[in-house]
Design an enzyme around this catalytic site. Structure first.
Site, PDB file in Angstrom:
ATOM      1  N   CYS A  75       0.813  -1.228   0.000  1.00  0.00           N
ATOM      2  CA  CYS A  75       0.000   0.000   0.000  1.00  0.00           C
ATOM      3  C   CYS A  75       0.838   1.266   0.000  1.00  0.00           C
ATOM      4  O   CYS A  75       0.635   2.181  -0.819  1.00  0.00           O
ATOM      5  CB  CYS A  75      -0.986  -0.020   1.164  1.00  0.00           C
ATOM      6  SG  CYS A  75      -0.243   0.056   2.822  1.00  0.00           S
TER       7      CYS A  75
ATOM      8  N   HIS B 275      -2.759   0.900   6.837  1.00  0.00           N
ATOM      9  CA  HIS B 275      -3.043   0.931   5.407  1.00  0.00           C
ATOM     10  C   HIS B 275      -3.198   2.373   4.930  1.00  0.00           C
ATOM     11  O   HIS B 275      -3.668   3.241   5.673  1.00  0.00           O
ATOM     12  CB  HIS B 275      -4.332   0.159   5.107  1.00  0.00           C
ATOM     13  CG  HIS B 275      -4.647   0.046   3.647  1.00  0.00           C
ATOM     14  ND1 HIS B 275      -3.836  -0.624   2.761  1.00  0.00           N
ATOM     15  CD2 HIS B 275      -5.681   0.532   2.905  1.00  0.00           C
ATOM     16  CE1 HIS B 275      -4.352  -0.560   1.542  1.00  0.00           C
ATOM     17  NE2 HIS B 275      -5.470   0.137   1.599  1.00  0.00           N
TER      18      HIS B 275
ATOM     19  N   GLU C 296      -5.718   1.738  -4.631  1.00  0.00           N
ATOM     20  CA  GLU C 296      -4.926   1.172  -3.550  1.00  0.00           C
ATOM     21  C   GLU C 296      -4.287  -0.143  -3.954  1.00  0.00           C
ATOM     22  O   GLU C 296      -4.727  -0.827  -4.889  1.00  0.00           O
ATOM     23  CB  GLU C 296      -5.804   0.919  -2.318  1.00  0.00           C
ATOM     24  CG  GLU C 296      -6.887  -0.123  -2.566  1.00  0.00           C
ATOM     25  CD  GLU C 296      -7.787  -0.371  -1.363  1.00  0.00           C
ATOM     26  OE1 GLU C 296      -7.528   0.181  -0.288  1.00  0.00           O
ATOM     27  OE2 GLU C 296      -8.757  -1.138  -1.528  1.00  0.00           O
TER      28      GLU C 296
END
Length: 332
Positions: free
Chosen positions: A237, A291, A303
């Site tokens: 991420c 994240h 993402e």
């Protein structure tokens, strides 16, 4: 398709700038009104606020549960804070500390010789037992010590409370952040407790690098997620965010927790295309961030999500579980 998304993102950014004048005027008006009342607001801090994205009524609900003694203590904290011309942030710090230590009650017991609203210890030179159980003395003493904390205005209120109290459990003061902000806003009659105005995200100019970062991230769709990867063939991420903004000349830290500190912070609901959105185990505690994704506008993010799921665009809601209340605008 990619070009269409990019064009829509750029158009959204242009519309956001049109809102700037009214938004800034609202923030300026709040500042002027507060100054007229002898109260100095701190600068905008999106990290402080009366709600979490998925818990819009939590601060008010907690405040409604306070008994009369607690509310009287809050009133006295605010009154003394105003008399001393202290920023509302100072009131909030004191409320969070008092709620954590005694539920804002002037108690005559505690750990070892701790007494009063803030559990001050006479043996540690906070004052005599009679003094620390005098609410006026205790509140003024708390403010005196707070003002001696370097850069307290720019600390998260719970962290500032810890610097005063020096507890063995430093993170516990964050528990009452939403409630304290709601009390400052309502009982203290401060229309804009965080100093950000309404919709201040639009007043923050979108990063000039955002369009390029979005273009890069969208171009990596379909590449696999691998933990620790930073491209060019796979990403995790934060690795995707790192390379996306690197392509636009903005250098970000490697991991999501550090990327949270790498730009202008704004309320997540005011996020604009290119801003970073974060998820955390405890949304109120940035140290639990795990994240990061890039907001595209129109309820979508791009993402690198998890193992087995390639880089992709998906629908996104600000009310999703674990959404951190602040977005970050890199390069600003």
């Amino acid at each position: 398709m990619k070009l269409a998304i990019l064009v829509s993102v750029v158009i959204a950014a242009v519309f956001a700038t049109v809102l700037t004048t009214n938004v800034v005027q609202k923030a300026v008006t709040d500042q002027q009104q507060a100054a007229a009342g002898g109260v100095a607001l701190t600068s905008c801090d999106a990290a402080i606020g009366p709600t979490q994205p998925s818990q819009p009524e939590q601060g008010g609900a907690d405040a409604a549960e306070l008994d009369q003694e607690s509310r009287n203590t809050v009133s006295l904290i605010i009154s003394i804070g105003k008399q001393r011309s202290l920023a509302p942030r100072a009131w909030q710090v004191a409320i969070q500390a008092g709620m954590t230590e005694s539920r804002l009650h002037n108690v005559n017991y505690g750990d070892r010789d701790s007494l009063g609203i803030f559990q001050m210890r006479p043996s540690m030179n906070w004052g005599s037992a009679a003094q620390v159980t005098d609410p006026n003395y205790a509140i003024n003493k708390f403010f005196d010590v707070l003002l001696g904390v370097p850069d307290w205005e720019n600390l998260r209120p719970g962290d500032a409370a810890q610097r005063v109290e020096r507890s063995g459990f430093p993170d516990r003061y964050h528990r009452w952040e939403a409630m304290a902000a709601a009390l400052v806003q309502n009982m203290g009659q401060i229309a804009d407790v965080v100093g950000c105005g309404q919709g201040m995200g639009a007043a923050l100019p979108p990063s000039q690098a955002a369009a390029q970062a979005i273009k890069f991230a969208l171009g990596e769709q379909g590449k696999p997620y691998i933990w620790g990867a930073t491209g060019p063939d796979s990403y995790d991420c934060s690795g995707l965010m790192l390379r996306a903004y690197e392509s636009a000349g903005v250098i970000l830290p490697r991991v999501s927790k550090d990327q949270y500190k790498a730009g202008a912070m704004l309320p997540v609901r005011d996020a604009q295309p290119g801003d970073l959105i974060f998820l955390a185990t405890d949304p109120a505690d940035p140290t639990t961030i795990h994240h990061v994704a890039m907001y595209l506008g129109d309820g979508k993010i791009v993402e690198a999500q998890q193992t087995g799921v390639p880089v992709h665009v998906r629908p996104f809601s600000f009310d999703e579980h674990e959404v951190v209340p602040q977005a970050v605008r890199p390069g600003v």
